[in-house]
Design a protein around this motif. Structure first.
Motif, short mmCIF file in Angstrom:
data_model
loop_
_atom_site.label_atom_id
_atom_site.label_comp_id
_atom_site.label_asym_id
_atom_site.label_seq_id
_atom_site.Cartn_x
_atom_site.Cartn_y
_atom_site.Cartn_z
N VAL A 80 0.85 -1.19 0.00
CA VAL A 80 0.00 0.00 0.00
C VAL A 80 0.89 1.24 0.00
N GLY A 81 0.57 2.18 -0.87
CA GLY A 81 1.34 3.40 -0.94
C GLY A 81 2.75 3.18 -1.43
N PRO A 82 2.93 2.55 -2.59
CA PRO A 82 4.27 2.26 -3.10
C PRO A 82 5.07 3.50 -3.48
N GLY A 83 4.38 4.60 -3.69
CA GLY A 83 5.08 5.84 -4.03
C GLY A 83 5.84 5.72 -5.34
N ALA A 90 0.59 -11.91 1.84
CA ALA A 90 1.32 -11.07 2.79
C ALA A 90 1.10 -9.61 2.45
N CYS A 91 1.26 -8.77 3.46
CA CYS A 91 1.21 -7.32 3.25
C CYS A 91 2.52 -6.73 3.76
N VAL A 92 3.23 -6.06 2.89
CA VAL A 92 4.47 -5.38 3.27
C VAL A 92 4.37 -3.97 2.72
N ALA A 93 4.41 -2.98 3.60
CA ALA A 93 4.12 -1.62 3.13
C ALA A 93 4.65 -0.56 4.07
N ASN A 94 4.95 0.58 3.48
CA ASN A 94 5.20 1.81 4.23
C ASN A 94 3.86 2.54 4.20
N LEU A 95 3.03 2.31 5.22
CA LEU A 95 1.67 2.83 5.20
C LEU A 95 1.65 4.35 5.35
N LEU A 127 -4.69 -12.79 3.51
CA LEU A 127 -3.49 -12.21 4.14
C LEU A 127 -3.14 -13.01 5.39
N ARG A 128 -2.04 -13.72 5.34
CA ARG A 128 -1.63 -14.55 6.47
C ARG A 128 -0.70 -13.83 7.43
N HIS A 129 0.09 -12.93 6.89
CA HIS A 129 1.07 -12.24 7.74
C HIS A 129 1.53 -10.98 7.03
N GLY A 130 2.35 -10.20 7.72
CA GLY A 130 2.83 -8.99 7.08
C GLY A 130 3.74 -8.18 7.96
N LEU A 131 4.26 -7.11 7.37
CA LEU A 131 5.13 -6.18 8.07
C LEU A 131 4.84 -4.80 7.51
N VAL A 132 4.47 -3.88 8.38
CA VAL A 132 4.16 -2.52 7.92
C VAL A 132 4.97 -1.51 8.71
N MET A 133 5.31 -0.42 8.03
CA MET A 133 6.02 0.68 8.67
C MET A 133 5.01 1.78 8.97
N VAL A 134 5.01 2.22 10.22
CA VAL A 134 4.07 3.23 10.68
C VAL A 134 4.79 4.18 11.62
N PRO A 164 10.63 12.82 8.01
CA PRO A 164 9.47 13.16 8.84
C PRO A 164 9.91 13.73 10.18
N ASN A 165 9.01 14.43 10.85
CA ASN A 165 9.34 14.96 12.17
C ASN A 165 8.86 14.02 13.28
N VAL A 166 8.61 12.76 12.92
CA VAL A 166 8.25 11.73 13.90
C VAL A 166 9.11 10.50 13.65
N ASP A 167 9.28 9.70 14.69
CA ASP A 167 10.00 8.44 14.54
C ASP A 167 9.09 7.39 13.91
N SER A 168 9.71 6.40 13.30
CA SER A 168 8.95 5.35 12.63
C SER A 168 9.29 3.99 13.24
N GLY A 169 8.40 3.04 13.02
CA GLY A 169 8.64 1.70 13.55
C GLY A 169 8.02 0.64 12.66
N LEU A 170 8.55 -0.56 12.74
CA LEU A 170 8.02 -1.69 11.99
C LEU A 170 7.10 -2.52 12.90
N VAL A 171 5.99 -2.95 12.33
CA VAL A 171 5.03 -3.78 13.05
C VAL A 171 4.79 -5.05 12.24
N ALA A 172 4.98 -6.20 12.86
CA ALA A 172 4.74 -7.47 12.21
C ALA A 172 3.43 -8.05 12.72
N PHE A 173 2.70 -8.74 11.85
CA PHE A 173 1.48 -9.40 12.29
C PHE A 173 1.37 -10.78 11.68
N GLU A 174 0.74 -11.67 12.43
CA GLU A 174 0.50 -13.04 12.00
C GLU A 174 -0.97 -13.34 12.21
#
Length: 296
Positions: free
Chosen positions: A65-68, A131-136, A155-162, A207-217
């Protein structure tokens, strides 16, 4: 490895700072806050994201999502995965196939772009990704993730940056100060965990905020007679007045006090607790009990 090194090696070339800015300039694109656009300009970061996503070695169909401009897309293709990218920006969506053809010609057939709003995209549009892998987009990350989990059971699993704070809320468990509506709703669909921080200097603009990776199963939701919508209504009610007890906070959700007391009796849940102490199983139990009490 620099972008120039990548251009002499086999497989797709990844985008570095110069390539990202060049592509953006050619398209007349400037990242906008309105759409939460911050383009990743560091090849090592997208490689790390793909590696951390723990995708199957034999390749998966990945929803992005949001490949830019295509930074993460190219890294996913380089790792041997098929990519379905959902992009709301018409200019970016139109340019992506040409970018993939230029930087990853051998993988172009494994790429599909869907010009749509990820908040309303349908299962028919995205097919059956595993799977979902994205910089949301940071301004709508939670509703987008919840919508995708709802409309795409494949969608069984994924990793998103938020945004880092959002990552904390999504991965929080009962009793945590960051536990709330996003945490409980995400837990309906999946086990969620933090998967590492991301520095600000890997983005353009930074960005003026920190980012983090979130994994889901993905996991099966709790067994209940109630629908997902009914369970989510309980969650929203419980957190609508966070500092109040469940008996007080859920009074609007179930105005009939006798019925509400019966719900607590059936479930054995202490009405003096606050919503932040309940896990998804308890919320599902409350909704299920309310379903049966209302039916009598």
């Amino acid at each position: 490895m620099t972008s120039s090194d990548a251009s002499t090696s086999a497989g797709p070339r990844l985008l570095g700072p110069a390539e990202v800015r060049s592509l953006a300039a050619a398209l007349g694109v400037r990242p906008t806050k309105q759409r939460g656009q911050n383009f990743v300009i560091d090849p090592n970061t997208v490689r790390r994201i793909v590696r951390t996503a723990e995708l199957a070695d034999d390749g998966e169909t990945v929803l992005e999502v949001g490949p830019g401009l295509g930074s993460l897309t190219l890294a996913l293709l380089a790792a041997g995965h098929r990519v379905t990218a959902v992009e709301i920006d018409h200019v970016l969506a139109t340019a992506l196939p040409d970018t993939i053809a230029t930087y990853a010609p051998d993988q172009a057939a494994a790429f599909t772009v869907v010009e749509a709003d990820a908040m309303t995209v349908t299962a028919d549009q995205i097919g059956d990704p595993t799977a979902c892998v994205a910089n949301l987009p940071y301004n709508v990350a939670v509703p987008v993730l919840l919508h995708l989990l709802a409309v795409s059971p494949s969608l069984r699993h994924g990793l998103v940056m938020v945004q880092s704070e959002v990552a904390d809320r999504l991965a929080a468990g009962p009793g945590s100060r960051t536990y709330g509506v996003p945490s409980a709703k995400a837990a309906w669909y999946a086990e969620v965990r933090r998967a590492g921080p991301v520095g600000r200097n890997v983005f353009w603009p930074a960005p003026n905020v920190d980012s983090g990776l979130v994994a889901f199963e993905r996991r099966e939701p709790p067994v209940t007679e109630a629908s997902r919508e009914e369970v989510f209504a309980v969650i929203e009610g419980a957190f609508s007045q966070r500092r109040k007890t469940l008996r007080s906070a859920l009074a609007r959700w179930m105005p009939d006090r006798a019925q509400l007391d019966e719900v607590f009796r059936i479930t054995g849940i202490d009405p003096g607790l606050r919503g932040e102490m309940l896990g998804i199983a308890e919320f599902a139990a409350l909704a299920g009990a309310a379903h049966s009490v209302s039916a009598t």
